[in-house]
Motif scaffolding. Structure first.
Motif, mmCIF file in Angstrom:
data_model
loop_
_atom_site.group_PDB
_atom_site.id
_atom_site.type_symbol
_atom_site.label_atom_id
_atom_site.label_comp_id
_atom_site.label_asym_id
_atom_site.label_seq_id
_atom_site.Cartn_x
_atom_site.Cartn_y
_atom_site.Cartn_z
ATOM 1 N N CYS A 222 28.054 -82.686 96.828
ATOM 2 C CA CYS A 222 29.074 -81.629 96.901
ATOM 3 C C CYS A 222 28.865 -80.882 98.212
ATOM 4 O O CYS A 222 27.845 -80.197 98.382
ATOM 5 C CB CYS A 222 28.952 -80.686 95.711
ATOM 6 N N LYS A 223 29.795 -81.019 99.147
ATOM 7 C CA LYS A 223 29.641 -80.388 100.456
ATOM 8 C C LYS A 223 29.558 -78.871 100.341
ATOM 9 O O LYS A 223 28.831 -78.216 101.095
ATOM 10 C CB LYS A 223 30.810 -80.791 101.368
ATOM 11 N N GLU A 224 30.338 -78.306 99.390
ATOM 12 C CA GLU A 224 30.336 -76.852 99.232
ATOM 13 C C GLU A 224 28.982 -76.333 98.753
ATOM 14 O O GLU A 224 28.647 -75.169 98.960
ATOM 15 C CB GLU A 224 31.423 -76.418 98.243
ATOM 16 N N ALA A 225 28.199 -77.199 98.102
ATOM 17 C CA ALA A 225 26.896 -76.788 97.589
ATOM 18 C C ALA A 225 25.777 -77.005 98.596
ATOM 19 O O ALA A 225 24.619 -76.685 98.324
ATOM 20 C CB ALA A 225 26.559 -77.543 96.303
ATOM 21 N N GLY A 226 26.101 -77.529 99.785
ATOM 22 C CA GLY A 226 25.082 -77.837 100.781
ATOM 23 C C GLY A 226 24.549 -76.600 101.474
ATOM 24 O O GLY A 226 25.202 -75.556 101.535
ATOM 25 N N LEU A 227 23.351 -76.715 102.008
ATOM 26 C CA LEU A 227 22.702 -75.630 102.755
ATOM 27 C C LEU A 227 22.453 -76.123 104.180
ATOM 28 O O LEU A 227 21.660 -77.038 104.402
ATOM 29 C CB LEU A 227 21.372 -75.244 102.099
ATOM 30 N N ASP A 228 23.136 -75.530 105.153
ATOM 31 C CA ASP A 228 22.953 -75.907 106.551
ATOM 32 C C ASP A 228 21.657 -75.304 107.091
ATOM 33 O O ASP A 228 21.252 -74.203 106.697
ATOM 34 C CB ASP A 228 24.119 -75.410 107.405
ATOM 35 N N PHE A 229 21.012 -76.025 108.016
ATOM 36 C CA PHE A 229 19.836 -75.464 108.679
ATOM 37 C C PHE A 229 19.653 -76.136 110.029
ATOM 38 O O PHE A 229 20.260 -77.165 110.320
ATOM 39 C CB PHE A 229 18.573 -75.604 107.818
ATOM 40 N N ARG A 230 18.791 -75.539 110.857
ATOM 41 C CA ARG A 230 18.460 -76.068 112.173
ATOM 42 C C ARG A 230 16.961 -76.319 112.250
ATOM 43 O O ARG A 230 16.195 -75.734 111.514
ATOM 44 C CB ARG A 230 18.882 -75.083 113.281
ATOM 45 N N ARG A 231 16.588 -77.201 113.168
ATOM 46 C CA ARG A 231 15.177 -77.496 113.325
ATOM 47 C C ARG A 231 14.392 -76.219 113.637
ATOM 48 O O ARG A 231 14.804 -75.421 114.475
ATOM 49 C CB ARG A 231 14.957 -78.497 114.475
ATOM 50 N N GLY A 232 13.306 -76.026 112.915
ATOM 51 C CA GLY A 232 12.494 -74.828 113.081
ATOM 52 C C GLY A 232 12.727 -73.790 112.001
ATOM 53 O O GLY A 232 11.906 -72.880 111.835
ATOM 54 N N ASP A 233 13.847 -73.891 111.257
ATOM 55 C CA ASP A 233 14.107 -72.926 110.177
ATOM 56 C C ASP A 233 13.060 -73.076 109.071
ATOM 57 O O ASP A 233 12.609 -74.186 108.766
ATOM 58 C CB ASP A 233 15.499 -73.151 109.585
ATOM 59 N N ILE A 234 12.701 -71.946 108.457
ATOM 60 C CA ILE A 234 11.796 -71.960 107.307
ATOM 61 C C ILE A 234 12.644 -71.987 106.040
ATOM 62 O O ILE A 234 13.501 -71.127 105.828
ATOM 63 C CB ILE A 234 10.862 -70.733 107.308
ATOM 64 N N ILE A 235 12.398 -73.001 105.215
ATOM 65 C CA ILE A 235 13.200 -73.243 104.017
ATOM 66 C C ILE A 235 12.323 -73.082 102.783
ATOM 67 O O ILE A 235 11.197 -73.580 102.736
ATOM 68 C CB ILE A 235 13.796 -74.671 104.031
ATOM 69 N N HIS A 236 12.859 -72.374 101.785
ATOM 70 C CA HIS A 236 12.180 -72.224 100.490
ATOM 71 C C HIS A 236 12.734 -73.292 99.550
ATOM 72 O O HIS A 236 13.900 -73.248 99.157
ATOM 73 C CB HIS A 236 12.421 -70.823 99.931
ATOM 74 N N ILE A 237 11.908 -74.266 99.204
ATOM 75 C CA ILE A 237 12.313 -75.327 98.281
ATOM 76 C C ILE A 237 12.141 -74.812 96.854
ATOM 77 O O ILE A 237 11.022 -74.503 96.433
ATOM 78 C CB ILE A 237 11.464 -76.600 98.472
ATOM 79 N N VAL A 238 13.231 -74.721 96.114
ATOM 80 C CA VAL A 238 13.150 -74.160 94.757
ATOM 81 C C VAL A 238 13.152 -75.239 93.685
ATOM 82 O O VAL A 238 12.746 -75.000 92.542
ATOM 83 C CB VAL A 238 14.290 -73.150 94.501
ATOM 84 N N SER A 239 13.608 -76.443 94.019
ATOM 85 C CA SER A 239 13.603 -77.519 93.030
ATOM 86 C C SER A 239 13.534 -78.870 93.733
ATOM 87 O O SER A 239 14.290 -79.130 94.675
ATOM 88 C CB SER A 239 14.847 -77.470 92.147
ATOM 89 N N GLN A 240 12.611 -79.731 93.262
ATOM 90 C CA GLN A 240 12.494 -81.095 93.761
ATOM 91 C C GLN A 240 12.708 -82.103 92.623
ATOM 92 O O GLN A 240 12.213 -83.226 92.681
ATOM 93 C CB GLN A 240 11.110 -81.295 94.401
ATOM 94 N N ASP A 241 13.453 -81.677 91.602
ATOM 95 C CA ASP A 241 13.682 -82.539 90.442
ATOM 96 C C ASP A 241 14.457 -83.798 90.813
ATOM 97 O O ASP A 241 14.191 -84.880 90.301
ATOM 98 C CB ASP A 241 14.440 -81.771 89.353
ATOM 99 N N ASP A 242 15.448 -83.656 91.697
ATOM 100 C CA ASP A 242 16.245 -84.799 92.129
ATOM 101 C C ASP A 242 15.503 -85.498 93.266
ATOM 102 O O ASP A 242 15.127 -84.861 94.254
ATOM 103 C CB ASP A 242 17.615 -84.316 92.613
#
Length: 518
Positions: A222-242
């Motif tokens: 789902c494109k609307e559910a995507g999270l854009d980011f750039r190299r170097g951004d710090i990302i909080h991973i909340v779920s790795q179930d998939d």
């Protein structure tokens, strides 16, 4: 344990409340209340307090503030805060099970009806067609979204109706169209999944090592559910179930709903495929060799490292030959020799007249230096005119142990041995500007070519072009290891930016590989 029991009794007395005022012995009995944490991120708050205090100490030199910083940085105290956060973020209060759904017949399936109010916020769930049954089912529920907050929609639930419309035989796109056209309240009729295992939110933070734009991804559910980011951004991973699509937020983002990003496994497969495809369609041998040597990198798990004045982190300047790293290092050390130092290199050659051991070089015989190299005691080494030269591990450690910030400008390949938890370096890439700016600024500064040691001439156009190409190859292979990038167009501007980086290391927590902190 005795002290803990005493603390428990005191807290119970403080938060307790009178149970009866007419006891036989004339005293009040207290019935303890449940203690509810005010916040669940005190460790993060303490880090911000430390950063604020360090800025204040720099301005005022307050001894009390310095002492408070040391107390807050004690491992035992920080461990206590982490334990508090871990406990406060979990709900230990017993919960009653959901009431059973009314059924008409034992053979009929249980149905649950869920109503959500449609707003500008996405519902926070994706759907798919079950490959086995052909039914529409909930594929995933986004952490923090409306569906997740309702607590009633779970992955695997079968969608029977949406606003009274039977979805049997419809595609996910048909259902999405029904949802888009709906107004006000959306009513789902669902058959609950047999396994409704609650998904806990992860606490993993990663540094993104590639760019991602959901709208350009052909395979995102789902494109609307995507999270854009750039190299170097710090990302909080909340779920790795998939296994293919993780749920994540930008670190520090106050938005509750998570977004979809490609998992490490998925992105590694994509990169490997793209490289193989590019190699088959590219006749440039050098570019193909670069792709073959390039490491497949996607995410790096990170944690916050607080500045510790007693053990300053080395600053490593990486860049192509001639870009100006030596001059930036020289200016930094000349500005504050009581803070910045660099290593004295080792060599196997004989001393020249006027050279002193331990001042100009550390002089070793070739056999001893070769043994030390074989034993891994050098972070970098090379041979020049039949003599060995190198930078020893112990030289860096000695400078750090004396409380100085070690400034290094090694060959970029040295990052493989230098970027470890042993040294915890901060890597700054000194990047050449575009060709026209590079030629103009080097000519105006009367810069001498580093490509010809027997001449004091300026750079040729070919040498400037090679400097840019070399920088591009360094970025291709080592860009994921850079903490900061400074474009050295104007040397004074680049030096001011390097000073900002150095001050930042003294006053602000930095994201580093998690193995450096744990």
């Amino acid at each position: 344990m005795t002290n803990l029991l005493r603390v428990h009794k005191k807290i119970s007395a403080i938060v307790g409340k009178p149970h009866s005022a007419s006891d036989t012995n004339g005293t009040l009995e207290y019935e303890p209340e449940m203690i509810v944490p005010i916040v669940s991120n005190v460790f993060h708050i303490s880090c911000e307090v430390i950063e604020t205090l360090q800025s204040f100490v720099q301005r005022s030199g307050s001894r009390d503030s310095r002492e408070l910083i040391l107390l807050l940085q004690r491992p035992a105290f920080q461990s206590l805060l982490l334990v508090h956060d871990t406990i406060s973020q979990k709900d230990y209060v017993p919960k009653l099970p959901e009431p059973p759904f009314n059924t008409v017949d034992e053979d009929e399936e249980t149905i649950k009806i869920v109503q959500l109010v449609k707003s500008n916020e996405p519902l926070g769930a994706t759907i798919k067609t079950d490959e086995r049954t052909g039914k529409i089912v909930i594929a995933r529920v986004m952490h923090g979204g409306a569906a997740d907050r309702s607590g009633l929609i779970h992955p695997g639930d079968e969608v029977v109706e949406v606003n009274g419309i039977d979805v049997l035989g419809k595609t996910p796109n048909d259902v999405l169209e029904i949802l888009q056209n709906a107004e006000g309240t959306i009513t789902f009729k669902l058959i609950p999944s047999e396994s409704q295992r609650p998904s806990r939110e992860n606490r993993v933070r990663v540094r993104a090592l590639f760019d991602f734009t959901a709208a350009l991804d052909r395979y995102i559910p789902c494109k609307e559910a995507g999270l854009d980011f750039r190299r170097g951004d710090i990302i909080h991973i909340v779920s790795q179930d998939d296994p293919y699509w993780w749920q994540a937020r930008h670190e520090g983002d106050k938005q509750m709903r998570a977004g979809l990003i490609p998992s490490r496994m998925l992105q590694e497969k994509r990169i490997a495929y793209e490289r193989a495809h590019s190699a088959n369609n590219n006749s440039d041998q050098q570019e193909n060799e670069d792709f073959d040597r390039q490491e497949i990198v996607t995410y790096e798990e990170v944690a916050r490292l607080m500045p510790y004045p007693a053990v300053p982190r080395p600053i490593v300047l990486i860049g192509p030959p001639g870009v100006g790293r030596n001059e930036l290092k020289r200016r930094l050390i000349a500005l504050d020799p009581d803070k910045f130092r660099t290593t004295i290199p080792y060599t196997s050659r004989l001393p020249k007249p006027g050279e002193a051991d331990g001042v100009d070089y550390h002089f070793l015989d070739r056999q001893q230096m070769e043994r030390d190299i074989d034993d891994g005691l050098f972070v970098e080494f090379g041979e020049y005119k039949g003599n060995l030269y190198g930078t020893a591990n112990r030289s860096i450690k000695e400078i750090i142990e004396l409380g100085y910030t070690c400034i290094l400008n090694p060959h970029h390949q040295a990052l493989k041995t230098l970027r470890t938890g042993e040294f915890k370096p901060h890597v700054v890439y000194i990047k050449p500007p575009g060709f026209n700016v590079l030629r103009e600024t080097r000519s105006a500064a009367y810069a001498r070519s580093t490509f010809d040691e027997n001449s004091s001439r300026g750079f040729t156009d070919d040498e400037l072009a090679e400097m840019i190409r070399s920088g591009q190859r360094i970025e291709l292979h080592y860009g994921h290891l850079f903490d900061d990038v400074i474009v050295n167009g104007d040397l004074s501007t680049a030096f001011e930016q390097l000073l900002v980086v150095a001050r930042k290391l003294d006053t602000q927590a930095q994201w580093v590989p998690v193995s450096w902190v744990v």
